[in-house]
Design a protein around this motif. Structure first.
Motif, PDB file in Angstrom:
ATOM      1  N   THR A   1      -7.565  -3.228  34.748  1.00 39.05           N
ATOM      2  CA  THR A   1      -6.662  -4.234  35.113  1.00 39.05           C
ATOM      3  C   THR A   1      -5.224  -3.599  35.538  1.00 39.05           C
ATOM      4  OG1 THR A   1      -7.830  -5.927  33.681  1.00 39.05           O
ATOM      5  CG2 THR A   1      -5.498  -6.273  34.645  1.00 39.05           C
ATOM      6  N   PRO A   2      -4.652  -2.447  34.840  1.00 41.33           N
ATOM      7  CA  PRO A   2      -3.461  -2.189  35.204  1.00 41.33           C
ATOM      8  C   PRO A   2      -3.463  -1.405  36.611  1.00 41.33           C
ATOM      9  CG  PRO A   2      -3.820  -1.647  32.773  1.00 41.33           C
ATOM     10  CD  PRO A   2      -5.007  -2.184  33.475  1.00 41.33           C
ATOM     11  N   THR A   3      -4.879  -0.691  36.899  1.00 43.00           N
ATOM     12  CA  THR A   3      -4.998  -0.151  38.043  1.00 43.00           C
ATOM     13  C   THR A   3      -5.213  -0.854  39.340  1.00 43.00           C
ATOM     14  OG1 THR A   3      -7.280   0.435  37.593  1.00 43.00           O
ATOM     15  CG2 THR A   3      -5.594   2.049  36.869  1.00 43.00           C
ATOM     16  N   CYS A   4      -5.360  -1.948  39.117  1.00 39.84           N
ATOM     17  CA  CYS A   4      -5.641  -2.947  40.241  1.00 39.84           C
ATOM     18  C   CYS A   4      -4.309  -3.540  40.697  1.00 39.84           C
ATOM     19  CB  CYS A   4      -6.560  -3.937  39.830  1.00 39.84           C
ATOM     20  SG  CYS A   4      -8.406  -3.429  39.908  1.00 39.84           S
ATOM     21  N   THR A   5      -4.183  -3.871  41.928  1.00 39.53           N
ATOM     22  CA  THR A   5      -2.914  -4.517  42.339  1.00 39.53           C
ATOM     23  C   THR A   5      -2.849  -6.012  42.168  1.00 39.53           C
ATOM     24  OG1 THR A   5      -3.019  -2.945  44.372  1.00 39.53           O
ATOM     25  CG2 THR A   5      -1.686  -4.990  44.366  1.00 39.53           C
ATOM     26  N   GLN A   6      -1.805  -6.296  41.472  1.00 40.85           N
ATOM     27  CA  GLN A   6      -1.300  -7.651  41.025  1.00 40.85           C
ATOM     28  C   GLN A   6      -1.328  -8.614  42.348  1.00 40.85           C
ATOM     29  OE1 GLN A   6       1.095  -7.851  37.553  1.00 40.85           O
ATOM     30  NE2 GLN A   6       1.371  -5.802  37.898  1.00 40.85           N
ATOM     31  N   LEU A   7      -1.690  -9.500  42.459  1.00 47.26           N
ATOM     32  CA  LEU A   7      -1.452 -10.547  43.628  1.00 47.26           C
ATOM     33  C   LEU A   7      -0.842 -12.084  43.146  1.00 47.26           C
ATOM     34  CD1 LEU A   7      -4.450  -9.748  45.992  1.00 47.26           C
ATOM     35  CD2 LEU A   7      -2.184  -8.886  46.184  1.00 47.26           C
ATOM     36  N   THR A   8      -0.274 -12.022  42.045  1.00 41.04           N
ATOM     37  CA  THR A   8       0.356 -13.429  41.716  1.00 41.04           C
ATOM     38  C   THR A   8       2.098 -12.854  42.141  1.00 41.04           C
ATOM     39  OG1 THR A   8       1.182 -12.253  39.408  1.00 41.04           O
ATOM     40  CG2 THR A   8      -0.911 -13.789  39.659  1.00 41.04           C
TER      41      THR A   8
ATOM     42  N   THR B   1       0.204  -6.822  31.951  1.00 45.18           N
ATOM     43  CA  THR B   1       0.724  -6.939  33.337  1.00 45.18           C
ATOM     44  C   THR B   1       0.692  -8.560  33.419  1.00 45.18           C
ATOM     45  OG1 THR B   1      -1.477  -7.605  34.597  1.00 45.18           O
ATOM     46  CG2 THR B   1      -0.876  -5.260  34.278  1.00 45.18           C
ATOM     47  N   TYR B   2       1.815  -8.736  34.623  1.00 45.01           N
ATOM     48  CA  TYR B   2       2.044 -10.284  34.548  1.00 45.01           C
ATOM     49  C   TYR B   2       0.853 -11.125  35.163  1.00 45.01           C
ATOM     50  CZ  TYR B   2       7.321  -9.451  34.266  1.00 45.01           C
ATOM     51  OH  TYR B   2       8.579  -9.106  33.820  1.00 45.01           O
ATOM     52  N   ALA B   3      -0.045 -10.495  36.012  1.00 34.03           N
ATOM     53  CA  ALA B   3      -1.313 -10.991  36.393  1.00 34.03           C
ATOM     54  C   ALA B   3      -1.932 -11.530  35.163  1.00 34.03           C
ATOM     55  CB  ALA B   3      -2.058 -10.111  37.306  1.00 34.03           C
ATOM     56  N   GLU B   4      -1.913 -10.719  34.070  1.00 35.09           N
ATOM     57  CA  GLU B   4      -2.751 -11.149  33.116  1.00 35.09           C
ATOM     58  C   GLU B   4      -2.008 -12.178  32.346  1.00 35.09           C
ATOM     59  OE1 GLU B   4      -4.759  -7.208  30.945  1.00 35.09           O
ATOM     60  OE2 GLU B   4      -2.606  -6.817  31.609  1.00 35.09           O
ATOM     61  N   LEU B   5      -0.870 -12.326  32.334  1.00 40.44           N
ATOM     62  CA  LEU B   5       0.030 -13.332  31.652  1.00 40.44           C
ATOM     63  C   LEU B   5      -0.289 -14.680  32.426  1.00 40.44           C
ATOM     64  CD1 LEU B   5       3.609 -11.838  31.337  1.00 40.44           C
ATOM     65  CD2 LEU B   5       1.828 -12.392  29.448  1.00 40.44           C
ATOM     66  N   ALA B   6      -0.503 -14.514  34.015  1.00 34.77           N
ATOM     67  CA  ALA B   6      -0.584 -15.619  34.614  1.00 34.77           C
ATOM     68  C   ALA B   6      -2.091 -16.359  34.413  1.00 34.77           C
ATOM     69  CB  ALA B   6      -0.702 -15.464  36.255  1.00 34.77           C
ATOM     70  N   ALA B   7      -2.817 -15.509  34.353  1.00 36.95           N
ATOM     71  CA  ALA B   7      -4.580 -15.634  33.743  1.00 36.95           C
ATOM     72  C   ALA B   7      -4.504 -16.284  32.382  1.00 36.95           C
ATOM     73  CB  ALA B   7      -5.174 -14.432  34.081  1.00 36.95           C
TER      74      ALA B   7
ATOM     75  N   GLU C   1       5.138  -4.983  41.343  1.00 40.18           N
ATOM     76  CA  GLU C   1       4.351  -3.873  41.856  1.00 40.18           C
ATOM     77  C   GLU C   1       5.150  -3.161  43.029  1.00 40.18           C
ATOM     78  OE1 GLU C   1       1.537  -2.739  41.309  1.00 40.18           O
ATOM     79  OE2 GLU C   1       0.235  -3.683  40.360  1.00 40.18           O
ATOM     80  N   VAL C   2       5.781  -4.052  43.963  1.00 41.63           N
ATOM     81  CA  VAL C   2       6.439  -3.637  44.966  1.00 41.63           C
ATOM     82  C   VAL C   2       8.142  -3.493  45.048  1.00 41.63           C
ATOM     83  CG1 VAL C   2       7.021  -4.343  47.514  1.00 41.63           C
ATOM     84  CG2 VAL C   2       4.834  -4.790  46.473  1.00 41.63           C
TER      85      VAL C   2
ATOM     86  N   ASP D   1     -10.472 -20.259  39.010  1.00 41.17           N
ATOM     87  CA  ASP D   1     -10.814 -19.578  37.883  1.00 41.17           C
ATOM     88  C   ASP D   1      -9.703 -18.335  37.756  1.00 41.17           C
ATOM     89  OD1 ASP D   1     -11.841 -18.529  35.359  1.00 41.17           O
ATOM     90  OD2 ASP D   1     -13.479 -17.715  36.342  1.00 41.17           O
ATOM     91  N   ILE D   2      -9.660 -17.466  36.805  1.00 43.71           N
ATOM     92  CA  ILE D   2      -8.867 -16.377  36.487  1.00 43.71           C
ATOM     93  C   ILE D   2      -8.877 -15.369  37.700  1.00 43.71           C
ATOM     94  CG2 ILE D   2      -8.473 -16.738  34.158  1.00 43.71           C
ATOM     95  CD1 ILE D   2      -9.980 -14.244  33.458  1.00 43.71           C
ATOM     96  N   HIS D   3      -9.635 -15.252  38.525  1.00 45.31           N
ATOM     97  CA  HIS D   3      -9.776 -14.323  39.704  1.00 45.31           C
ATOM     98  C   HIS D   3      -8.442 -14.233  40.470  1.00 45.31           C
ATOM     99  CE1 HIS D   3     -14.009 -15.404  38.364  1.00 45.31           C
ATOM    100  NE2 HIS D   3     -14.032 -14.156  38.623  1.00 45.31           N
ATOM    101  N   PHE D   4      -7.531 -15.684  40.703  1.00 41.51           N
ATOM    102  CA  PHE D   4      -6.645 -15.866  41.671  1.00 41.51           C
ATOM    103  C   PHE D   4      -5.669 -14.778  41.136  1.00 41.51           C
ATOM    104  CE2 PHE D   4      -4.942 -17.750  37.670  1.00 41.51           C
ATOM    105  CZ  PHE D   4      -3.513 -17.529  37.892  1.00 41.51           C
ATOM    106  N   ALA D   5      -5.597 -14.120  40.041  1.00 40.02           N
ATOM    107  CA  ALA D   5      -4.588 -13.187  39.950  1.00 40.02           C
ATOM    108  C   ALA D   5      -4.920 -12.027  40.697  1.00 40.02           C
ATOM    109  CB  ALA D   5      -4.494 -12.894  38.451  1.00 40.02           C
ATOM    110  N   PHE D   6      -6.054 -11.535  41.056  1.00 44.47           N
ATOM    111  CA  PHE D   6      -6.457 -10.306  42.041  1.00 44.47           C
ATOM    112  C   PHE D   6      -7.423 -10.901  42.873  1.00 44.47           C
ATOM    113  CE2 PHE D   6      -5.573  -9.022  37.727  1.00 44.47           C
ATOM    114  CZ  PHE D   6      -4.783  -7.834  37.987  1.00 44.47           C
TER     115      PHE D   6
END
Length: 508
Positions: free
Chosen positions: A137-144, A457-463, A151-152, A377-382
């Protein structure tokens, strides 16, 4: 001559190793030594972080037990405030050791705990995971929204550096006082953020036009005052600030490099042929991109495929040696020691079956045709890769699965030991086989603490927030972690620090 008093303050605690070093230097008796335990920092209403740097490096590479002790202290503090944990579930070596410390402390306090917890509701469940359990998960780009900012733009202490048109940067506070808009935006997919900001600005414009064309009377003064207050808030730190941040993110996310990396990530999590991924790596090397960018993608390839095939691994090492210098070869050793990247010795014609490949179908980790911005579902974070964070899926599975057999079979594939403890009111602990039927118990609304040792990651928090808000869940969730991480921070810990330490050892 007046005497000088020198105070040495250790944060977060003094250690025997530091005291021994001071004694060897002959200054131990000259100092007034104290410690300042900062403890937990609340970075959101449902998130507590210890802000411990380098926990991934300490746990995976140095086998340092300090982060485990700090997590144990934090959990003890939570228990003193809210009551004792009734059930403890977890996965991973570090989590198991922390659970054992909690169990021993619970037994030691069994005589006093009944009196101390009389007026406290207690915490029904503590669920702990090691970061080592899910390094994908950390190696994937977060999109939330909040994840992409980190990330940016590198979110740090609630501030971001926003690039200007002239090449300079402006430091902005991301969360202003009274800014409710950020709480609305932070967990949204970035595609939804742009639509939401457009709707907000359009609504403001509509309200302005309605007020402009209206004949005001004394009774309308309050309405006008509320509009001016809302406009001032939005222009000072609401819509205006987040529109500026979104514009900076859009410039980054529309570049060919960013889109190519997202496409490569999707190929990795889907299990597609990795030839295109290594072509992208060669392109990144040829354009002189930061080495960390290519190693992050290389780590994702390795984690999702059970290692990098021998042929590609050798080519990658050769390219890195020629383009970035001989000292970077230590990076491969560091990544291998931490488990992020390894060489797969099997034949290219018989690809190695990875653990991720086995988990992908069982835990529904990948959506075949993801829709950007869709939230079902929680896929929205990525959403670009259609990937559901493995860590969040494990939490879901531990708390929702009603069949213990299926939970055991699936979680056995995940690295690290699985465990659970149950505590009686008298403080006795026992360890039955994983997993009990926790989700179907007819209990009132309860509190669940999710602890990730090694960062989140923040994306995991959102999920996690999205999952906890579902209608069929009768619990509130509190998240405790050692630090907020991104893929860049994880690689930075593993690479920069260890390589620096190795060169210091050689030069000494």
């Amino acid at each position: 001559m007046p005497s000088i008093s020198i105070t040495l303050c250790f944060i977060p605690r003094r250690t025997s190793a530091c005291e021994q070093a001071l004694q060897e230097e002959g200054v131990y008796g000259e100092l007034l030594i104290t410690e300042c335990s900062v403890g937990m920092v609340m970075c959101a209403s449902d998130v507590l972080t210890l802000e411990l740097p380098h926990t991934v490096r300490d746990l995976l590479c140095y086998q340092d037990d300090s982060p485990k002790y700090y997590v144990f202290q934090a959990l003890q503090q939570i228990q003193r405030s809210a009551g004792y944990f009734t059930h403890i579930y977890g996965k991973g070596k570090a989590s198991l050791q922390v659970a054992q410390m909690l169990s021993r402390a619970r037994k030691g306090n069994s005589s006093d705990q009944a009196r101390s917890s009389e007026n406290k509701p207690g915490i029904d469940v503590l669920l702990m995971l090691d970061r080592e359990v899910d390094m994908i998960t950390p190696t994937c780009t977060q999109l939330t929204y909040e994840g992409l900012i980190d990330e940016v733009l590198k979110l740090h202490n609630n501030t971001v550096e926003i690039p200007n048109d002239n090449g300079s940067t402006t430091r902005k506070k991301l969360i202003q006082q009274g800014d409710s808009l950020f709480n609305e935006l932070r967990d949204l997919n970035f595609a939804q953020v742009c639509d939401t900001l457009f709707e907000k600005s359009t609504s403001m414009q509509s309200n302005y036009l309605a007020l402009r064309d209206k004949e005001f009377h004394e009774t309308d003064v309050a309405e006008f005052r509320n509009f001016v207050r809302t406009l001032r808030t939005n222009m000072g730190g609401g819509v205006d600030l987040h529109a500026t941040v979104a514009q900076a993110l859009l410039r980054k996310t529309k570049t060919k490099k960013f889109l190519d990396l997202l496409a490569a990530e999707r190929d990795c999590v889907e299990g597609q042929a990795i030839d295109a991924c290594f072509e992208l790596l060669q392109d990144l090397h040829g354009k002189g991109q930061p080495l960390q960018t290519s190693l992050r993608l290389g780590s994702l390839i390795s984690l999702t495929n059970g290692g990098i095939p021998r042929k590609y691994h050798s080519c990658m090492r050769t390219e890195v040696l020629h383009l970035y210098g001989f000292e970077t070869l230590l990076s491969f050793e560091c990544l291998e020691n931490s488990g992020l990247m390894k060489r797969n010795e099997t034949s290219l014609l018989q690809p190695h079956r990875s653990i991720f490949g086995a988990l992908k179908k069982s835990l529904q980790l990948v959506v075949e045709e993801p829709v950007e911005g869709a939230v079902s579902d929680i896929h929205f974070a990525f959403s670009s890769s259609g990937y559901a964070p493995l860590s969040v899926r494990i939490v879901q599975h531990l708390l929702e699965t009603s069949t213990s057999k299926s939970a055991e079979d699936i979680l056995r594939l995940v690295p690290g030991p699985g465990f659970e403890y149950h505590f009686s009111p008298e403080g006795r602990a026992f360890c039955p086989p994983l997993h009990s039927k926790l989700a179907v118990d007819p209990l009132p609304r309860r509190l669940i603490v999710v602890c990730l040792i090694g960062g989140i990651t923040y994306a995991e928090l959102a999920a996690l927030r999205f999952w906890a808000k579902q209608d069929n869940h009768k619990f509130d969730i509190l998240i405790l972690t050692t630090q907020i991480i991104t893929g860049a921070r994880v690689l930075g810990e593993v690479l920069d620090k260890i390589v620096h330490d190795r060169f210091e050892t050689v030069s000494a």
